[in-house]
Design an enzyme around this catalytic site. Structure first.
Site, PDB file in Angstrom:
ATOM      1  N   HIS A 130      46.166 -56.738  26.627  1.00 43.45           N
ATOM      2  CA  HIS A 130      45.239 -57.403  27.555  1.00 43.45           C
ATOM      3  C   HIS A 130      44.453 -56.305  28.271  1.00 43.45           C
ATOM      4  CE1 HIS A 130      44.158 -59.646  31.244  1.00 43.45           C
ATOM      5  NE2 HIS A 130      44.429 -60.761  30.586  1.00 43.45           N
ATOM      6  N   ASP A 207      54.429 -55.031  29.721  1.00 39.58           N
ATOM      7  CA  ASP A 207      53.646 -56.097  30.328  1.00 39.58           C
ATOM      8  C   ASP A 207      54.328 -57.401  29.903  1.00 39.58           C
ATOM      9  OD1 ASP A 207      51.895 -58.158  30.767  1.00 39.58           O
ATOM     10  OD2 ASP A 207      50.129 -57.121  29.997  1.00 39.58           O
ATOM     11  N   GLN A 210      53.368 -62.606  29.569  1.00 42.46           N
ATOM     12  CA  GLN A 210      53.523 -63.755  28.669  1.00 42.46           C
ATOM     13  C   GLN A 210      54.949 -63.877  28.136  1.00 42.46           C
ATOM     14  OE1 GLN A 210      51.206 -65.957  28.310  1.00 42.46           O
ATOM     15  NE2 GLN A 210      49.432 -64.856  29.108  1.00 42.46           N
ATOM     16  N   LYS A 233      51.957 -67.584  36.086  1.00 42.18           N
ATOM     17  CA  LYS A 233      52.155 -67.931  34.678  1.00 42.18           C
ATOM     18  C   LYS A 233      53.575 -68.426  34.430  1.00 42.18           C
ATOM     19  CE  LYS A 233      48.879 -64.405  33.091  1.00 42.18           C
ATOM     20  NZ  LYS A 233      47.722 -65.133  32.582  1.00 42.18           N
ATOM     21  N   CYS A 371      40.513 -61.782  27.155  1.00 46.35           N
ATOM     22  CA  CYS A 371      40.674 -60.454  27.791  1.00 46.35           C
ATOM     23  C   CYS A 371      41.321 -59.463  26.830  1.00 46.35           C
ATOM     24  CB  CYS A 371      41.485 -60.526  29.079  1.00 46.35           C
ATOM     25  SG  CYS A 371      40.686 -61.439  30.375  1.00 46.35           S
TER      26      CYS A 371
HETATM   27  C1  LIG Z   1      49.501 -60.165  28.491  1.00 40.85           C
HETATM   28  C2  LIG Z   1      48.819 -60.261  29.830  1.00 40.85           C
HETATM   29  N1  LIG Z   1      48.812 -59.196  30.626  1.00 40.85           N
HETATM   30  C3  LIG Z   1      48.237 -59.216  31.828  1.00 40.85           C
HETATM   31  C4  LIG Z   1      47.618 -60.341  32.299  1.00 40.85           C
HETATM   32  C5  LIG Z   1      46.984 -60.315  33.656  1.00 40.85           C
HETATM   33  O1  LIG Z   1      47.673 -61.175  34.530  1.00 40.85           O
HETATM   34  P1  LIG Z   1      47.111 -61.466  35.983  1.00 40.85           P
HETATM   35  O2  LIG Z   1      45.688 -61.894  35.807  1.00 40.85           O
HETATM   36  O3  LIG Z   1      47.991 -62.561  36.485  1.00 40.85           O
HETATM   37  O4  LIG Z   1      47.229 -60.216  36.774  1.00 40.85           O
HETATM   38  C6  LIG Z   1      47.571 -61.484  31.500  1.00 40.85           C
HETATM   39  C7  LIG Z   1      46.847 -62.674  31.940  1.00 40.85           C
HETATM   40  O5  LIG Z   1      46.379 -63.474  31.163  1.00 40.85           O
HETATM   41  C8  LIG Z   1      48.196 -61.439  30.233  1.00 40.85           C
HETATM   42  O6  LIG Z   1      48.192 -62.503  29.432  1.00 40.85           O
END
Ligand SMILES: Cc1ncc(COP(=O)(O)O)c(C=O)c1O
Length: 413
Positions: A130, A207, A210, A233, A371
């Site tokens: 992401h 990270d 998900q 999430k 993203c």
């Molecule tokens: C794999 C992953 N990393 C990071 C993020 C960023 O999360 P946040 O916008 O809640 O900070 C997301 C959000 O869609 C994501 O799917």
């Protein structure tokens, strides 16, 4: 276990009753919410906790001796207390409350970068990250004269582990990888990723944005150094997230932001910093979100992540099989190990147009690059339509999606 057996054992209709938004209509149709990778809906238990916070204890935390401040502070710390067993951390003070995954990763890129990364060092990420697990490392590498290396993936969306092995060296300062890909659903082999990085002397950030709502995570068993995720999430409020870090790293890193809360003593000559976790929690946090995240954790723990994973996996299989029967439909992300995301394209139709037609039918999916622009470039596509499944989705939701995509195909192709 047979699919039907699993779906019936898990009482999804009971679960759905906890989510009031699921009873509403969109464009005159019952809402079918399949954009859970972006954010999940909230159970009544979390909504009630937010109302309770503002009606019964609104006050700043860690500051006042008065009754309300103590109530709010205790409730805020309950969340940290519940997060420790939730991710199996060794210590509560290894859990930093942030505003989300993005802030958690930025914190590590910034503070770990300042403490440990020098010109010529290398940071390893993957091709399926992401943007929030790309850009902070890019900026840090630019600032510190370090090099960002990217592990490629195969067409199924699985990491090229041979390439990863060959990239690791004594110049590797950190490996930052997603546990589960938000665009492909791939579950990465995190045990192996971590073991290989450690053998090369590099810590690992996962990270888990998900992953944490789908899989049981044990940071000690994984031996992961940093773990980042978001409350919104995992059925909790927006504006709160988590950074888990091993004590030894957090103690060795300078503070991120500065101001109130993160100090021990301030004089104009010198400031000393607070101990963990407060050293990394400058200023007033998102108090109600922090407090109410505890209710989302309770919710997940009550149902049980293993039950959730099993149920969602069966739905994923069902969705995959049904969607693949649609002529011209191609699934992007066919890894052997997948979590509950199905990303697809209809030949001859732009994902945006498919999304608009689905929306008219009350079906919420995500369209676009999710993203993950470099990942879309890797596949040579502008984006996908992504249906992401949560514990309250049903076979009927999947049937509605399939019927909607068939309708879109008949209109667009
Ligand atoms: C794999 C992953 N990393 C990071 C993020 C960023 O999360 P946040 O916008 O809640 O900070 C997301 C959000 O869609 C994501 O799917």
């Amino acid at each position: 276990m047979e699919r039907t057996a699993v779906l019936e054992q898990f009482d999804v209709m009971r679960v759905r009753k906890d989510f009031p938004i699921l009873t509403r209509t969109v464009n005159g149709k019952p809402l079918v919410y399949l954009d859970n990778g972006a954010t999940t809906q909230k159970p009544q238990q979390v909504i009630d906790a937010i109302v309770n916070y503002y009606t019964q204890m609104n006050s700043n935390v860690h500051r006042g001796v008065h009754h309300l401040s103590q109530l709010a502070t205790d409730a805020f710390e309950v969340t940290r207390h519940k997060l420790q067993p939730f991710i199996h951390a060794a210590h509560e003070h290894e859990i930093i409350l942030t505003k989300g995954t993005t802030e958690s990763i930025n914190l590590v890129a910034n503070c770990y970068g300042k403490a440990f990364v020098h010109a010529g060092d290398e940071i390893i990420i993957s091709a399926m990250e992401h943007h929030s697990n790309i850009v902070p490392w890019q900026i840090m590498c630019e600032e510190r004269g370090a090099l960002l290396k990217v592990v490629p993936i195969n067409d199924a969306g699985e990491l090229d582990m041979d390439a990863y092995r060959s990239m690791l060296s004594d110049r590797t300062r950190l490996v930052a990888m997603t546990y589960v890909s938000n665009a492909l659903g791939t579950i990465n082999p995190v045990n192996e990723i971590i073991a290989l990085a450690h053998a090369a002397g590099a810590p690992v950030l996962l990270d888990a944005a998900q992953a944490v709502q789908h899989l049981t995570i044990d940071v000690q068993a994984l031996d992961v150094d940093f773990l980042a995720f978001s409350g919104h999430k995992m059925y909790g409020p927006t504006g709160v997230g988590v950074l888990y870090g091993k004590e030894k790293w957090l103690n060795a890193m300078p503070p991120y932001q500065s101001g109130g809360e993160m100090i021990k003593e301030v004089t104009f000559a010198k400031t000393t910093y607070n101990e963990l976790p407060f050293k990394f929690e400058a200023g007033t946090p998102n108090i109600e979100a922090g407090i109410c995240l505890a209710h989302a954790i309770d919710y997940l723990m009550d149902i049980g992540l293993d039950n959730i994973a099993r149920y969602e996996h069966e739905l994923l299989d069902y969705a995959t099989q049904r969607l693949l029967r649609i002529p011209g439909l191609r699934i992007i992300g066919t890894a052997k190990e997948k979590s509950s995301v199905v990303s697809f394209l209809l030949d001859g139709a732009h994902p945006y147009d498919v999304g608009v037609i689905l929306d008219k039918l009350g079906i919420a999916v995500r369209t676009g690059h999710h993203c993950t622009q470099p990942l879309m470039d890797r596949y040579g596509i502008p984006g996908t339509v992504r249906a992401s499944i949560a514990l309250y989705n049903t076979r009927e939701d999947i049937d509605a999606l399939v019927a909607g995509v068939e309708r879109a195909a008949s209109m667009l192709i």
